[in-house]
Design a protein around this motif. Structure first.
Motif, PDB file in Angstrom:
ATOM      1  N   ASP A 180       0.838  -1.197   0.000  1.00  0.00           N
ATOM      2  CA  ASP A 180       0.000   0.000   0.000  1.00  0.00           C
ATOM      3  C   ASP A 180       0.873   1.246   0.000  1.00  0.00           C
ATOM      4  O   ASP A 180       2.103   1.162  -0.013  1.00  0.00           O
ATOM      5  CB  ASP A 180      -1.017  -0.009   1.148  1.00  0.00           C
ATOM      6  N   LYS A 196       0.957   4.612   2.152  1.00  0.00           N
ATOM      7  CA  LYS A 196       0.355   5.339   3.279  1.00  0.00           C
ATOM      8  C   LYS A 196       0.470   6.858   3.162  1.00  0.00           C
ATOM      9  O   LYS A 196      -0.482   7.566   3.467  1.00  0.00           O
ATOM     10  CB  LYS A 196       0.980   4.880   4.596  1.00  0.00           C
ATOM     11  N   GLY A 202      -4.769   6.686   5.930  1.00  0.00           N
ATOM     12  CA  GLY A 202      -5.171   5.280   6.075  1.00  0.00           C
ATOM     13  C   GLY A 202      -4.660   4.443   4.911  1.00  0.00           C
ATOM     14  O   GLY A 202      -4.646   3.217   4.978  1.00  0.00           O
ATOM     15  N   PHE A 257      -3.019  -9.644   9.304  1.00  0.00           N
ATOM     16  CA  PHE A 257      -2.443  -8.718   8.313  1.00  0.00           C
ATOM     17  C   PHE A 257      -1.027  -8.481   8.805  1.00  0.00           C
ATOM     18  O   PHE A 257      -0.812  -7.876   9.860  1.00  0.00           O
ATOM     19  CB  PHE A 257      -3.309  -7.469   8.336  1.00  0.00           C
ATOM     20  N   ASN A 263      -1.896  -6.325  12.071  1.00  0.00           N
ATOM     21  CA  ASN A 263      -3.269  -5.861  12.204  1.00  0.00           C
ATOM     22  C   ASN A 263      -4.126  -7.114  12.225  1.00  0.00           C
ATOM     23  O   ASN A 263      -3.717  -8.166  11.702  1.00  0.00           O
ATOM     24  CB  ASN A 263      -3.671  -4.945  11.045  1.00  0.00           C
ATOM     25  N   ARG A 291      -7.203  -7.726  10.915  1.00  0.00           N
ATOM     26  CA  ARG A 291      -8.353  -7.589   9.998  1.00  0.00           C
ATOM     27  C   ARG A 291      -7.764  -7.345   8.615  1.00  0.00           C
ATOM     28  O   ARG A 291      -6.554  -7.169   8.466  1.00  0.00           O
ATOM     29  CB  ARG A 291      -9.216  -6.410  10.434  1.00  0.00           C
ATOM     30  N   GLY A 330      -6.688  -5.218   5.414  1.00  0.00           N
ATOM     31  CA  GLY A 330      -6.251  -3.828   5.243  1.00  0.00           C
ATOM     32  C   GLY A 330      -7.216  -3.095   4.327  1.00  0.00           C
ATOM     33  O   GLY A 330      -7.904  -3.700   3.507  1.00  0.00           O
ATOM     34  N   ASP A 331      -7.252  -1.807   4.482  1.00  0.00           N
ATOM     35  CA  ASP A 331      -8.045  -0.949   3.606  1.00  0.00           C
ATOM     36  C   ASP A 331      -7.104   0.151   3.136  1.00  0.00           C
ATOM     37  O   ASP A 331      -6.644   0.920   3.985  1.00  0.00           O
ATOM     38  CB  ASP A 331      -9.215  -0.358   4.424  1.00  0.00           C
ATOM     39  N   PRO A 332      -6.673   0.204   1.913  1.00  0.00           N
ATOM     40  CA  PRO A 332      -7.272  -0.275   0.667  1.00  0.00           C
ATOM     41  C   PRO A 332      -6.799  -1.617   0.103  1.00  0.00           C
ATOM     42  O   PRO A 332      -7.157  -1.956  -1.028  1.00  0.00           O
ATOM     43  CB  PRO A 332      -6.849   0.828  -0.302  1.00  0.00           C
ATOM     44  N   GLU A 333      -6.037  -2.423   0.866  1.00  0.00           N
ATOM     45  CA  GLU A 333      -5.526  -3.676   0.292  1.00  0.00           C
ATOM     46  C   GLU A 333      -6.649  -4.689   0.017  1.00  0.00           C
ATOM     47  O   GLU A 333      -6.618  -5.420  -0.974  1.00  0.00           O
ATOM     48  CB  GLU A 333      -4.518  -4.332   1.255  1.00  0.00           C
TER      49      GLU A 333
HETATM   50  N1  GLY Z   1      -3.829   0.110   4.759  1.00  0.00           N
HETATM   51  C1  GLY Z   1      -3.393  -0.027   6.079  1.00  0.00           C
HETATM   52  C2  GLY Z   1      -4.425  -0.436   7.040  1.00  0.00           C
HETATM   53  O1  GLY Z   1      -5.499  -0.891   6.703  1.00  0.00           O
HETATM   54  O2  GLY Z   1      -4.142  -0.338   8.233  1.00  0.00           O
END
Ligand code: GLY
Ligand code: AMP
Length: 436
Positions: free
Chosen positions: A215, A217, A229, A272, A288, A290, A292-295
């Motif tokens: 990603d 950041k 994010g 993650f 993490n 959960r 990832g967002d945007p992954e």
């Molecule tokens: N893209 C990083 C996150 O979801 O923490």
């Protein structure tokens, strides 16, 4: 698993829109509800009018709608024990317990786990008072990394290139800049290399590899400016070769899952794995608990297996022997954000011509901060849209994603124009004659 299940999905981001997109393909799905959702999600799911922080209300909603399975997208409700409350009420849920979610909720917890089970990560020390942290800094000069222990919405980490920066970050944490999250500070050695992420689906005993991603950041092109994010991502990450992936599974993921189980805090959910690929091999930067967002948005476009079936198997401890199928395509996601993000931004600006972008072959757009009002699509958040495109290479996917971005009319939006730059540069080195 022949009965259809009514599912409640918790979250409102691009991640949850992409999860919903995958869930609705499952023959196991009954009705899909989402709390709180966004304009895109509400085209695929019914709105559940409950606050995720009100566990009793979520449980009452599940009983009322005969929800058989709850999927929790973001970290805050996981760390807050929503899965524990649902399980205690007899409702099956996907995601870690609060105890296991400490892998994301406390950086010190994860570092201690790494030390106990010999998992490669940067050398570190934990502090609960400023004086002791500053003394440690005097003995371990910059470059050095200062981290608030708890959840700080991605803002609690300072990679300090000078001692003054490091000192300021320590003082800021103990002065309460991150509230309770900064009451404890982790100081760790600076790692050099290329970053990548790996995702694994875990059932408490077994970790099943999902896929890799990278990603971006920082808000600015060339990876400059304040962290967000995430302004874009792509999968797979070219740096994660098969050998390296196996090393990460063997040296990092499996010992973590075994270690958590032996501590009596088995990890069920998506792990993650944030990695630095250093000269000495892969090292863990952070976990993490959960997607990832945007992954996640890029992963869901490549997933060919039934997502719901996999998540149910994970929640039931039945992952052994299973594997997920992935398309060989590359998928790249460009995030469109409101001007001003990650600082303050205007809300309620109008977005037009989304369908023109969406109509391009190989393009899917996932919503984050959006709302539909009187037939108009409005931007209501910082990160607003995820423009995802497929290709045979990152170069191809990137070109298509920006074609789609350019078809959208949104005066108050912006994006980075260089998502995927590292991989594109790598592809140019491997295929120097390709012009695109
Ligand atoms: N893209 C990083 C996150 O979801 O923490
Ligand atoms: P985190 O929130 O722990 O992922 O940290 C945010 C970012 O800080 C990471 O994506 C890295 O770019 C950077 N970072 C964190 N820890 C280190 C480290 N030990 N060495 C170098 N960079 C780091």
């Amino acid at each position: 698993m022949s009965d259809r299940l009514n599912v409640l999905l918790i979250g409102s981001g691009g991640r949850e829109h992409a999860l919903a997109h995958a869930l609705v393909k499952s023959p196991l799905l009954g009705d899909l509800y989402v709390a709180p959702g966004n304009a895109g999600l509400l085209e695929l799911a019914k709105k559940a009018d409950v606050a995720e922080s009100d566990h009793d209300a979520v449980i009452a909603f599940c009983k009322d709608k005969a929800i058989g399975f709850v999927i929790v997208g973001p970290e805050a409700p996981l760390v807050d024990g929503l899965v524990d409350s649902l399980t205690a009420a007899g409702i099956e849920a996907f995601g870690p317990t609060a105890a296991a979610a400490q892998l994301e909720g406390s950086k010190g917890y994860t570092k201690d786990l790494c030390a106990e089970f010999d998992i490669p990560t940067a050398a570190y020390a934990r502090f609960s008072n400023c004086e002791a942290a500053l003394d440690y800094l005097a003995a371990h000069p910059a470059p050095i990394v200062i981290k608030a222990d708890g959840l700080a919405a991605g803002k609690g980490v300072t990679v300090a290139m000078t001692n003054d920066e490091a000192k300021a970050a320590i003082v800021e944490c103990f002065d309460g800049a991150f509230g309770d999250a900064g009451a404890e500070v982790v100081i760790e050695a600076f790692l050099e290399g290329e970053e990548a992420s790996l995702f694994a689906l875990c059932d408490g005993k077994t970790a099943m590899l999902l896929a890799s991603a990278q990603d971006h950041k920082p808000v600015g092109e060339g990876d400059t400016g304040p962290n967000t994010g995430g302004m874009g991502a792509y999968t797979p990450a070219p740096v994660m070769t098969t050998t390296l992936t196996q090393q990460v599974m063997d040296r990092i993921v499996t010992p973590t899952i075994d270690g958590m189980a032996s501590r009596g805090e088995p990890f069920v959910g998506v792990l993650f794995v944030g990695l630095m690929i250093t000269r000495n091999g892969p090292e863990l930067i952070e976990y993490n608990v959960r997607f990832g967002d945007p992954e996640c948005q890029t992963l869901m476009m490549r997933l060919e297996s039934d997502l719901l079936e996999l998540l149910i198997a994970a929640a039931r401890g039945e992952l052994a022997g299973k594997e997920a199928k992935w398309s060989n395509d590359v998928v790249l996601n460009v995030v469109l954000a409101s001007k001003g993000y990650p600082g303050s931004y205007e809300k309620g600006t109008v977005i037009e011509d989304l369908s023109a972008a969406q109509a391009l072959d190989g393009v899917t757009i996932f919503h984050a901060g959006t709302e539909k009002k009187e037939g108009q699509l409005l931007a209501t958040g910082g990160r607003v849209l995820n423009v995802c495109a497929r290709g045979k290479t990152v170069t191809e996917a990137q070109a298509l994603a920006y074609r789609a971005v350019d078809a959208i009319k949104w005066d108050n939006g912006f994006c980075r124009r260089d998502i995927g730059w590292r991989a594109v540069r790598r592809e140019k080195q491997v295929f120097p004659t390709r012009s695109s």
